[in-house]
Design an enzyme around this catalytic site. Structure first.
Site, short mmCIF file in Angstrom:
data_model
loop_
_atom_site.label_atom_id
_atom_site.label_comp_id
_atom_site.label_asym_id
_atom_site.label_seq_id
_atom_site.Cartn_x
_atom_site.Cartn_y
_atom_site.Cartn_z
N GLY A 128 12.49 107.30 42.01
CA GLY A 128 11.89 108.56 41.54
C GLY A 128 10.39 108.48 41.49
CD GLU A 245 9.81 103.28 50.46
OE1 GLU A 245 8.84 103.40 49.69
OE2 GLU A 245 10.69 104.16 50.56
#
Ligand SMILES: Cc1cc2nc3c(=O)[nH]c(=O)nc-3n(C[C@H](O)[C@H](O)[C@H](O)COP(=O)(O)OP(=O)(O)OC[C@H]3O[C@@H](n4cnc5c(N)ncnc54)[C@H](O)[C@@H]3O)c2cc1C
Length: 395
Positions: A128, A245
């Site tokens: 989030g 990531e």
């Protein structure tokens, strides 16, 4: 950089290859046609099987359920999975970015509580970060957390939350101090998605799927022990997550691209254009050859980056080079596929004339998001300009 695998790495690869040869589920091709939820349940069971056989969390410490092997072996794992055509693991974000963040920044109690359940797919995670007014400029986020005794009270909204619909937990970046410069008042919280006040709503993509969500938080109570890292130091934790990531996340992609490339070459040999196999058209040949070369460049660049990460232990800003390369290469490749396949390439799995069950039309549409997710290409270029090349910062 040494591109050869060591004896231990070769032994690891061979053992894994043998295990995959007898364990990759054959029914994956049929399950692909089922609903998002049914596919996800299948992938959870597959991840559980990998975990029980000792193949989840290759580079994670043994005491938290991992294998305690090197980053290079983790990379070999993703490559072998792709090579074997194995289904992906369900807990994509937990394994790829959130687990490594907890390992780097979490307390001992948090590592013990969360890591094994990420590996076994018992608890699925989402990320989030993005908000309607804070994507590239993440530090502008407004979701706030106010301390109330032993809990934070969270209010706000996140958007584009991949796997929000499936997640048990969320790595949430919130503003805990609105009175300091924007990068300094952020904190990372681990929020259980079934806490009262969390509302997950689907967002439909152009592929037709609802892979990601809007997530609303209204007076959501989060225990203080769920803070990751220090209060108001959330920017460093979030950047750690983003480095993973961009740095190691795409490890198996090069093999997937190579498999897709091989399939496209096969199609070019069989599909006919102007009365002859498409592969005889000089323009088609040039485009395919260019793409083939770029997929090989991607392999070499990844090896260079992984060998550097192995030496330093953490991914750095040069992960942005890989992020730009894999995302833009996939878009170029999917474009060439569409040119080659013609109108048939646009058919979806619902159409009996679709080539490869609509995989090409899905691949083309899904690739558009590649240069946005995990940070846009423009932002990656800014990072490379400033942090890798030492150019002045862009505002
Ligand atoms: C498939 C997909 C999955 C995603 N999954 C997640 C997820 O799980 N969790 C999550 O938190 N987020 C997720 N995202 C959101 C993603 O991280 C954001 O979309 C992305 O960071 C861009 O933010 P934005 O959409 O607000 O665009 P904006 O930041 O508004 O950018 C709009 C345009 O302006 C450009 N731009 C902005 N700032 C600059 C600058 N300084 N210099 C040059 N150009 C600039 C951008 O490159 C872009 O082209 C996902 C997105 C996609 C597409």
């Amino acid at each position: 950089m040494d591109l050869n695998l060591t004896t231990d790495e070769l032994q690891f690869r061979d053992e894994l290859r043998a295990w995959l040869a007898s364990n990759v589920p054959e029914e994956w091709d049929e399950v692909r046609e089922e609903s998002l939820e049914e596919r996800f349940d299948f992938l959870k069971s597959w991840q559980r099987k990998l975990y029980e056989a000792g193949w989840a969390g290759i580079s994670w410490p043994k005491e938290y359920g991992g294998r305690g092997a090197s980053l290079m072996e983790q990379v070999i794992f993703w490559q072998e999975m792709a090579q074997a055509g194995a289904p992906p693991m369900a807990n994509v974000l937990g394994l790829g970015i959130i687990g490594p963040t907890i390992i780097a920044f979490g307390t001992e109690a948090q590592k013990k509580r969360f890591l094994k359940k990420i590996l076994s797919a018992e608890e699925i995670w989402c990320q989030g970060f993005s908000e309607p007014n804070a994507g590239s400029d993440l530090a502008s986020l407004q979701t706030e957390a106010r301390l109330d005794g032993t809990h934070y009270i969270v209010n706000g909204q996140k958007v584009w939350t991949s796997y929000g619909w499936a997640a048990d937990w969320c790595e949430l970046v919130v503003r805990t101090d609105p009175n300091v410069p924007k990068h300094k008042g952020l904190t990372v919280l681990m929020v259980e998605m079934k806490t009262p006040g969390v509302d997950v709503r689907p967002l439909r993509q152009m592929t037709g799927e609802t892979e990601f969500n809007e997530v609303f938080f209204r007076d959501v109570r989060v225990p203080v022990e769920n803070v990751v890292g220090k209060v108001n130091d959330g920017w460093d934790v979030a950047i750690g997550t983003l480095m993973h990531e961009r740095g190691t996340f795409g490890a198996g992609l090069q093999i997937i691209y190579k498999r897709n490339m091989d399939r496209l070459i096969e199609l070019a040999r069989t599909l006919r254009r102007n009365g002859q196999p498409a592969a005889q058209d000089p323009l088609v040949r040039q485009k395919l050859a260019q793409c083939y070369a770029e997929i090989e460049i991607m392999r070499l660049n990844q090896m260079r980056a992984f060998s550097r990460i192995s030496a330093t232990g953490v991914p750095g800003p040069e992960g942005s080079i890989m992020k730009i390369f894999w995302s833009e290469l996939n878009q170029r490749f999917q474009q060439i596929a569409q040119e080659l396949l013609g109108p048939f390439g646009q058919l979806t799995s619902a159409d009996s004339y679709a080539i490869d069950n609509g995989a090409w039309s899905y691949g083309y549409l899904r690739s558009r998001g590649n240069t946005i997710e995990a940070g846009t290409s423009e932002i990656q270029r800014n990072i490379i300009g400033h942090f890798v090349l030492g150019l002045p910062r862009s505002y």
